[in-house]
Enzyme design. Sequence first.
Site, short mmCIF file in Angstrom:
data_model
loop_
_atom_site.label_atom_id
_atom_site.label_comp_id
_atom_site.label_asym_id
_atom_site.label_seq_id
_atom_site.Cartn_x
_atom_site.Cartn_y
_atom_site.Cartn_z
CG ASP A 74 3.70 8.35 -3.57
OD1 ASP A 74 3.51 8.04 -4.76
OD2 ASP A 74 3.31 9.43 -3.07
CG ASP A 112 1.99 8.30 -8.46
OD1 ASP A 112 2.58 7.79 -7.49
OD2 ASP A 112 1.16 9.22 -8.33
#
EC number: 3.4.23.-
Length: 473
Positions: A69, A256
Amino acid sequence: LKKRKVNILNHPGEHAGSNDANARRKYGVRGNFRDSDGELIALKNYMDAQYFGEIGIGTPPQKFTVIFDTGSSNLWVPSSKCYFSVACLFHSKYRSTDSTTYKKNGKSAAIQYGTGSISGFFSQDSVKLGDLLVKEQDFIEATKEPGITFLAAKFDGILGLGFQEISVGDAVPVWYTMLNQGLVQEPVFSFWLNRNADEQEGGELVFGGVDPNHFKGEHTYVPVTQKGYWQFEMGDVLIGDKTTGFCASGCAAIADSGTSLLAGTTTIVTQINQAIGAAGVMSQQCKSLVDQYGKSMIEMLLSEEQPEKICSQMKLCSFDGSHDTSMIIESVVDKSKGKSSGLPMRCVPCARWVVWMQNQIRQNETEENIINYVDKLCERLPSPMGESAVDCSSLSSMPNIAFTVGGKTFNLSPEQYVLKVGEGATAQCISGFTAMDVAPPHGPLWILGDVFMGQYHTVFDYGNLRVGFAEAA
């Protein structure tokens, strides 16, 4: 997990700021990348919504499936001491007593994500990623995973690849430790996310390089504007070939890998919903106020030199709509560059109408058409962070949506921004756009998640503090 040689692109020479120079001095990196070995981590693709890979923690390695992430900076996995959260029952758990390299820390920690949270305590151990062994890495043993967010997740934990500035407990991220221990030759990592969920190869993450097999042409690079997230400045958002009039003067954006969809301001997502026929949430209050004040607002927009004051002058600031960002309202009279509206949060829904009306005025629409257009947009107001359904049979009639990054337009076709779940008559189609409004000074903000990164191979260049995008292959 196999390792193979991947190339490092020769990046164009750019002026490096103090942070860039410090990074290069610290890691012995020159201005341009060179050919070197990179560590390739294979990723699995679950329904184009989750991409995860395998790591090992401890000695011998205990295996975990994690989301890599770029929107967070901590590593966490479920702990064997997680007794009361149902989610822990369905996932692998770390047992410190089974590792010979475990070191106790015990400091408490808690992380709040957009759709869930975890809490627990810090520990230290070795972390294995492919053939790379990261020693003495701080991570969180999660003892509580409340709610259903992680219950049905196909992954056990999350490995953050953001900056230390947003790391909970100021823990040194795995990526930093990897660099500090000299495990990769170049301070860069890159993602390829396969958007064909039926294929065996779900994607790949390369530490220390890029894989030339998975992109076409050159990368377009933009500098990181705020360390913490991989944040950069984004330009206009286009529906078809038409501007939405909101980010033309610049918006913040974050690349992201841990977010499935594209999240952006309600102002633009509503316009996109209207253009693609997405079923949003009807706001009767929005419609009634537009019917009552719409004509007066249009008249004021045509004559008012400071349109940002219209909402307060019309006493519409008491309208408490959905949360939004500060608005950038551009003068219709002199078409000067947009300025921050300075409106308090409760005034924003009115300011949203001003942006919509200005776009229509620029297109020389009649007063009646403008009112009807804004009235229809009210019907398409999305729920914050909610999903919107679209007609699967209408994809061919939907427009392309484009983002301007580094002066280049990055297009997404309907087939690329609509997620299809199921096949045949039972198939459902979900819009890849969701509303997420961030208050200033951090907003207005877009999050370019997997829907975008799946179409554009993404390079996270820590040495030069920049992000690069190229067409995926």
